[in-house]
Design a protein around this motif. Structure first.
Motif, mmCIF file in Angstrom:
data_model
loop_
_atom_site.group_PDB
_atom_site.id
_atom_site.type_symbol
_atom_site.label_atom_id
_atom_site.label_comp_id
_atom_site.label_asym_id
_atom_site.label_seq_id
_atom_site.Cartn_x
_atom_site.Cartn_y
_atom_site.Cartn_z
ATOM 1 N N THR A 28 0.963 -1.387 0.037
ATOM 2 C CA THR A 28 0.067 -0.144 -0.034
ATOM 3 C C THR A 28 0.755 1.125 0.102
ATOM 4 O OG1 THR A 28 -1.662 -1.040 1.342
ATOM 5 C CG2 THR A 28 -1.773 1.209 1.170
ATOM 6 N N LYS A 29 0.479 2.227 -0.991
ATOM 7 C CA LYS A 29 1.117 3.615 -0.987
ATOM 8 C C LYS A 29 0.587 4.432 0.033
ATOM 9 C CE LYS A 29 3.677 2.434 -4.796
ATOM 10 N NZ LYS A 29 5.168 2.088 -4.398
ATOM 11 N N ILE A 30 1.335 5.287 0.631
ATOM 12 C CA ILE A 30 0.961 6.368 1.623
ATOM 13 C C ILE A 30 1.084 7.819 0.880
ATOM 14 C CG2 ILE A 30 1.536 7.434 3.755
ATOM 15 C CD1 ILE A 30 2.502 4.807 4.662
ATOM 16 N N PHE A 31 -0.054 8.436 0.802
ATOM 17 C CA PHE A 31 -0.133 9.746 -0.072
ATOM 18 C C PHE A 31 -0.335 10.631 1.378
ATOM 19 C CE2 PHE A 31 -0.834 7.729 -3.994
ATOM 20 C CZ PHE A 31 -0.497 8.522 -4.830
ATOM 21 N N ALA A 32 0.561 11.647 1.325
ATOM 22 C CA ALA A 32 0.340 12.617 2.349
ATOM 23 C C ALA A 32 -0.869 13.709 1.985
ATOM 24 C CB ALA A 32 1.525 13.406 2.548
ATOM 25 N N ALA A 62 -7.883 0.486 -9.307
ATOM 26 C CA ALA A 62 -7.116 0.987 -8.025
ATOM 27 C C ALA A 62 -8.147 1.495 -7.064
ATOM 28 C CB ALA A 62 -5.910 2.076 -8.550
ATOM 29 N N VAL A 63 -7.807 1.195 -5.866
ATOM 30 C CA VAL A 63 -8.565 1.719 -4.633
ATOM 31 C C VAL A 63 -7.907 2.578 -3.606
ATOM 32 C CG1 VAL A 63 -10.389 1.200 -2.904
ATOM 33 C CG2 VAL A 63 -10.707 -0.141 -5.057
ATOM 34 N N ARG A 64 -8.247 4.035 -3.433
ATOM 35 C CA ARG A 64 -7.399 4.727 -2.731
ATOM 36 C C ARG A 64 -8.129 5.611 -1.833
ATOM 37 N NH1 ARG A 64 -5.631 6.225 -7.901
ATOM 38 N NH2 ARG A 64 -3.844 4.989 -8.754
ATOM 39 N N VAL A 76 -5.252 -2.077 0.437
ATOM 40 C CA VAL A 76 -5.710 -1.150 -0.432
ATOM 41 C C VAL A 76 -4.615 -0.660 -1.172
ATOM 42 C CG1 VAL A 76 -7.873 -0.503 0.846
ATOM 43 C CG2 VAL A 76 -5.658 0.683 1.206
ATOM 44 N N ASP A 77 -4.811 -0.025 -2.463
ATOM 45 C CA ASP A 77 -3.454 0.507 -3.370
ATOM 46 C C ASP A 77 -2.953 1.485 -2.618
ATOM 47 O OD1 ASP A 77 -3.809 -1.113 -6.280
ATOM 48 O OD2 ASP A 77 -5.777 -0.699 -5.429
ATOM 49 N N ALA A 78 -3.480 2.618 -1.899
ATOM 50 C CA ALA A 78 -3.012 3.546 -1.435
ATOM 51 C C ALA A 78 -3.839 4.035 -0.388
ATOM 52 C CB ALA A 78 -2.812 4.639 -2.297
ATOM 53 N N ILE A 79 -3.405 4.944 0.552
ATOM 54 C CA ILE A 79 -4.478 5.848 1.513
ATOM 55 C C ILE A 79 -3.887 7.188 1.292
ATOM 56 C CG2 ILE A 79 -4.599 3.839 3.168
ATOM 57 C CD1 ILE A 79 -2.772 5.082 4.654
ATOM 58 N N PHE A 80 -4.872 8.176 1.659
ATOM 59 C CA PHE A 80 -4.430 9.421 1.933
ATOM 60 C C PHE A 80 -4.842 9.699 3.258
ATOM 61 C CE2 PHE A 80 -6.554 9.231 -2.283
ATOM 62 C CZ PHE A 80 -5.464 9.744 -3.048
#
Length: 242
Positions: free
Chosen positions: A2-6, A203-205, A223-227
């Motif tokens: 999972t990627k982490i978006f700030a 993709a689900v973010r 999940v693919d990424a979170i915000f």
């Protein structure tokens, strides 16, 4: 993984949507940054979430009613002024000029649901192209008509659909929209939903993932990424999540 978006930079610890919030996101190991864009009275692309400057600066009024030069008189560190002094509302170009030499991913949310900013899509896409960031930028909006237009203008730039209430058969909808991602409110996300998304190669973010238990749940769902407003904490939780 999972990627982490700030979310709006490191918005939980720094003034949101300012350069120091983006610098902090990179420093603590975020994979990418998320920011919001609108247009000034003189057509400049500025990075700010609300349609007014009331909540995040020491001024009042609508973003659209100020020139960029006029917006520079306000302090966007207003809530954090005691800690960080003066921060200005940045131009999108300022952020892109900085990020183009970094490995960070970028999510640009177009804030055009309330105000139909003329040519916002084209202006943003032109700026992304100028800095050769097409392959690591995602465009998103609650205005899905805008996302359809972005795809027509620049098919190579990924688009994602923001939404709060659950969508029926989102896999079909996202294909019709020719988008690649769904950015749902986290309460609509279940493990079964993520399995289906993976099956359909979508993709689900989810947004906005604050708090350790919620972070852990999303990481376990893969999940693919979170915000998140707290990228440093998210990085630590991810390390501990099996």
């Amino acid at each position: 993984m999972t990627k982490i978006f700030a979310h709006r930079g490191s918005a939980g610890t720094h003034p949101e949507n300012t350069m120091i919030a983006f610098y902090e996101a990179e420093r603590v190991g975020a994979d990418g940054i998320e920011l919001d864009v609108q247009l000034t009275k003189d057509g400049q692309i500025v990075v700010i979430h609300d349609e007014t400057i009331d909540r995040t600066t020491d001024g009042t009024g609508w973003v659209k009613d100020f020139t960029y030069h006029e917006l520079q008189q306000f302090n966007a560190a207003y809530k954090f002024a005691d800690q960080y002094g003066v921060c200005r509302i940045p131009l999108l170009e300022e952020v892109l000029a900085w990020i183009c030499s970094k490995p960070l991913l970028l999510n640009i949310e177009l804030k055009n649901s309330l105000i139909a900013y003329e040519k916002l899509e084209q202006k943003v896409i032109d700026m992304i192209r100028h800095y050769h960031l097409e392959d690591r930028t995602v465009l998103s909006s609650f205005n899905h008509n805008s996302m359809a237009l972005c795809h027509r203008l620049a098919p190579v730039i990924e688009t994602a659909l923001l939404y709060i209430e659950p969508l029926y058969e989102p896999w079909h909808y996202v294909r019709v929209m020719q988008a690649k991602g769904l950015h749902p409110y986290h309460r609509t996300v279940t493990e079964a939903f993520i399995r289906q998304a993976r099956h359909h190669q979508i993709a689900v973010r989810p947004f906005t993932i604050n708090g350790e238990s919620l972070m852990k749940k999303m990481f376990q769902y893969k999940v693919d990424a979170i915000f998140t407003d707290y990228p440093r904490q998210a990085r630590e939780v991810l390390k501990k999540t099996p």
